[in-house]
Design an enzyme around this catalytic site. Structure first.
Site, PDB file in Angstrom:
ATOM      1  N   LYS A   1       0.838  -1.205   0.000  1.00 52.89           N
ATOM      2  CA  LYS A   1       0.000   0.000   0.000  1.00 52.89           C
ATOM      3  C   LYS A   1       0.871   1.253   0.000  1.00 52.89           C
ATOM      4  O   LYS A   1       0.596   2.211  -0.724  1.00 52.89           O
ATOM      5  CB  LYS A   1      -0.944  -0.017   1.222  1.00 52.89           C
ATOM      6  CG  LYS A   1      -2.058  -1.049   1.084  1.00 52.89           C
ATOM      7  CD  LYS A   1      -2.828  -1.311   2.377  1.00 52.89           C
ATOM      8  CE  LYS A   1      -3.826  -2.454   2.153  1.00 52.89           C
ATOM      9  NZ  LYS A   1      -4.554  -2.872   3.360  1.00 52.89           N
TER      10      LYS A   1
ATOM     11  N   GLN B   1      -5.228  -1.681   9.464  1.00 54.24           N
ATOM     12  CA  GLN B   1      -4.996  -2.986   8.849  1.00 54.24           C
ATOM     13  C   GLN B   1      -5.553  -4.111   9.720  1.00 54.24           C
ATOM     14  O   GLN B   1      -5.298  -4.167  10.918  1.00 54.24           O
ATOM     15  CB  GLN B   1      -3.488  -3.186   8.608  1.00 54.24           C
ATOM     16  CG  GLN B   1      -3.126  -4.455   7.860  1.00 54.24           C
ATOM     17  CD  GLN B   1      -3.628  -4.473   6.421  1.00 54.24           C
ATOM     18  OE1 GLN B   1      -3.754  -3.431   5.774  1.00 54.24           O
ATOM     19  NE2 GLN B   1      -3.934  -5.639   5.907  1.00 54.24           N
TER      20      GLN B   1
ATOM     21  N   ASP C   1     -11.697   2.216   3.838  1.00 55.49           N
ATOM     22  CA  ASP C   1     -12.041   0.794   3.781  1.00 55.49           C
ATOM     23  C   ASP C   1     -13.537   0.594   3.519  1.00 55.49           C
ATOM     24  O   ASP C   1     -13.965  -0.500   3.157  1.00 55.49           O
ATOM     25  CB  ASP C   1     -11.701   0.128   5.120  1.00 55.49           C
ATOM     26  CG  ASP C   1     -10.420  -0.690   5.066  1.00 55.49           C
ATOM     27  OD1 ASP C   1     -10.101  -1.216   3.992  1.00 55.49           O
ATOM     28  OD2 ASP C   1      -9.762  -0.806   6.116  1.00 55.49           O
TER      29      ASP C   1
HETATM   30  N1  GUN Z   1      -6.788  -7.104   5.796  1.00 58.49           N
HETATM   31  C1  GUN Z   1      -7.126  -7.897   4.763  1.00 58.49           C
HETATM   32  N2  GUN Z   1      -7.934  -7.248   3.901  1.00 58.49           N
HETATM   33  C2  GUN Z   1      -8.116  -6.013   4.405  1.00 58.49           C
HETATM   34  C3  GUN Z   1      -8.848  -4.860   3.962  1.00 58.49           C
HETATM   35  O1  GUN Z   1      -9.513  -4.838   2.922  1.00 58.49           O
HETATM   36  N3  GUN Z   1      -8.765  -3.772   4.771  1.00 58.49           N
HETATM   37  C4  GUN Z   1      -8.058  -3.758   5.920  1.00 58.49           C
HETATM   38  N4  GUN Z   1      -8.054  -2.644   6.656  1.00 58.49           N
HETATM   39  N5  GUN Z   1      -7.364  -4.800   6.357  1.00 58.49           N
HETATM   40  C5  GUN Z   1      -7.399  -5.917   5.596  1.00 58.49           C
END
Ligand code: GUN
Length: 283
Positions: free
Chosen positions: A52, A96, A119
């Site tokens: 990211k 996360q 998200d």
């Molecule tokens: N961990 C796995 N997939 C995701 C996601 O889409 N968002 C977040 N914040 N954590 C994750």
């Protein structure tokens, strides 16, 4: 016979990222800002978070990282979210997952300002999604809907079956397809005669995490098949769809890798830019 249309999320996501980079370069405003919170040191999460950050750098999005120890107190994590809510340079906040067991992901999701919730997990954004309003929606299903539209998959009146009812993929996917006028069925582990149900679907979306469970008997000839599942097996990363046997029956299919995977980060970037546009309005 010609094979199915391969729905390359990799190519589509590259186009999305290029358009975002161009928009950011052409703007007179401060660059978009994304803040990522990570609690603990889950190795898979560390990999995702670095991906990211790298994507942000390439696009001209300023990313900041808050690393907190696995034993972080709930109040301390919520305080970190509140500080980022109040920070005018931060457009998007992402915490996360998974979080350490003693912290509720729902509580954290609800603490993020809805307009910074890249998200799309905040109840306000979930409500906006189901009501057909503007908002920030979960990256993976949002990216899938946009990609299917890009490749010309018809939604109007189509029968869509989604296997898997998670809050991150299955449920928002249902809302997004419903918004595009598909007739949507959400299937799950208690569903009776799953192959029979799936084999009536014009659009079949598998998001369960059971390697190769979708075999040709689940697939209507000519259907569009989207594979969201990724499982780590002895043979490497394997999707929910048995690609080799299904590809000769369906009309279009996402590969693993290079299908759905690249959409998640591309649409995290897209949500961050959407939040930034909103924050820059009138400035
Ligand atoms: N961990 C796995 N997939 C995701 C996601 O889409 N968002 C977040 N914040 N954590 C994750």
């Amino acid at each position: 016979m010609a094979g199915p249309l391969i729905l390359s999320g990799k190519d589509f996501a590259a186009g999305v990222r290029n358009a975002l980079a161009e928009e950011i370069r052409g703007s007179n405003h401060r660059p978009p800002g994304l803040a990522v919170i990570m609690a603990g040191d889950d190795p898979a999460s560390s990999v995702y978070v670095s991906m990211k950050e790298k994507a942000c750098r390439k696009l001209g999005i300023v990313s900041t990282m808050r690393r907190l120890p696995a034993g972080v107190r709930r109040e301390e994590l919520l305080e970190a979210v509140r500080e980022l809510n109040d920070d005018d340079e931060v457009d998007g906040i992402l915490c996360q997952l998974p979080l350490p067991d003693h912290i509720s992901a729902d509580e954290v999701a609800s603490a993020v300002l809805p307009d910074k919730d890249v998200d799309g997990f905040h109840p306000v954004n979930v409500g906006r999604l189901w009501r057909g309003e503007e908002g920030l929606f979960p990256c993976t299903p949002f990216g899938i809907a946009e990609m299917l539209e890009h490749y010309g998959v018809p939604f109007n009146g189509a029968r869509a079956v989604i296997v898997g009812r998670s809050n991150i993929v299955g449920k928002p996917m249902a809302a997004l397809l419903l918004r595009r006028h598909a007739t949507v069925t959400l299937a799950h582990s208690h569903t009776r005669d799953l192959p029979g149900l799936c084999s009536g679907a014009d659009i079949l979306i598998a998001a369960v995490g059971r390697p190769r469970m979708i075999t040709p008997d689940y697939v209507k000839p000519g259907a569009t098949v989207v594979d969201v599942g990724i499982s780590r097996t002895d043979e490497g990363l394997v999707g929910d769809v048995d690609f080799d046997s299904v590809k000769d029956r369906c009309g279009a299919i996402t590969p693993v890798p290079g299908g759905v995977g690249p959409l998640t980060i591309a649409y995290l970037m897209s949500n961050t830019v959407k939040a930034w546009r909103h924050h820059m309005k009138g400035r």
